[in-house]
Scaffold this motif. Structure first.
Motif, mmCIF file in Angstrom:
data_model
loop_
_atom_site.group_PDB
_atom_site.id
_atom_site.type_symbol
_atom_site.label_atom_id
_atom_site.label_comp_id
_atom_site.label_asym_id
_atom_site.label_seq_id
_atom_site.Cartn_x
_atom_site.Cartn_y
_atom_site.Cartn_z
ATOM 1 N N VAL A 118 24.204 57.341 -84.535
ATOM 2 C CA VAL A 118 25.106 57.901 -83.518
ATOM 3 C C VAL A 118 24.389 58.024 -82.180
ATOM 4 C CG1 VAL A 118 26.343 60.003 -82.854
ATOM 5 C CG2 VAL A 118 26.643 59.045 -85.133
ATOM 6 N N ALA A 134 23.931 54.432 -80.688
ATOM 7 C CA ALA A 134 25.217 53.907 -80.223
ATOM 8 C C ALA A 134 25.700 54.648 -78.981
ATOM 9 C CB ALA A 134 26.257 54.000 -81.338
ATOM 10 N N ASP A 181 26.359 52.984 -75.368
ATOM 11 C CA ASP A 181 27.689 53.145 -74.776
ATOM 12 C C ASP A 181 27.590 53.782 -73.394
ATOM 13 O OD1 ASP A 181 30.599 53.019 -74.947
ATOM 14 O OD2 ASP A 181 30.469 55.226 -74.972
ATOM 15 N N GLU A 183 25.826 51.491 -84.629
ATOM 16 C CA GLU A 183 27.082 51.739 -85.331
ATOM 17 C C GLU A 183 26.963 51.421 -86.817
ATOM 18 O OE1 GLU A 183 29.839 49.385 -83.124
ATOM 19 O OE2 GLU A 183 29.718 50.687 -81.362
#
Length: 161
Positions: free
Chosen positions: A89, A92, A96, A128
């Motif tokens: 997490v 990612a 992002d 992910e």
């Protein structure tokens, strides 16, 4: 009136700039993450390969941990699965955040320059997949623990009605 702590350096936005575009302000945490990834763009392919290698090793360790014959769940398997979830997490989210910054600065299309994008899309995919594998590992550990506990704990006497 705001307290002096609210006007500290930590609460002020920091501008993030990419070549030939206006700068956009981000929070200190976001700006640091964007600047860190910008400095590591040349190594992004190696980072992605490393993420997938760590995932492979973690999956092998989880499978070996699930093969033990203990009645309860192995703490190391659960901890490893949680580490995969949290690590995936975080990776990612940072990737992002980088893509969001590029989008905010260049618009929705963004430049086609590999100097900006590198292989960060692959790093994001690795994050992910790592998080998903961690969730699957947690579910598998719980299922294995339930099945083992059901076979170890004898059922009560059957009532006849």
């Amino acid at each position: 009136m705001l307290a002096p702590g609210f006007r500290s350096v930590w609460t002020q936005d920091i501008p993030v700039c990419f070549p030939d575009r206006r700068c956009v302000d981000f929070s200190p945490f976001e700006a640091d993450a964007i600047n860190l990834t910008s400095g590591l763009t040349a190594a992004s392919l190696g980072i992605a390969i490393g993420c997938f290698a760590v995932l492979g090793v973690a999956l092998v360790l989880m499978v070996l941990g699930l093969r033990s014959r203990r009645p309860g769940p192995s703490l190391s398997v659960v901890a490893l699965a949680m580490a995969l979830v949290v690590g995936g997490v975080v990776v990612a989210a940072v990737v992002d955040l980088r893509f969001s910054a590029i989008s905010a600065i260049y618009g929705l299309e963004g430049p086609g320059s590999p100097d900006l994008f590198g292989s960060w899309w692959l790093v994001g995919l690795a994050g992910e997949v790592t998080a998903a594998a961690g969730f699957i590992g947690l579910a598998t550990a719980a299922s294995v623990a339930i099945m083992r506990l059901q076979t170890v704990v004898p059922a009560g006497p059957a009532s006849t009605g």
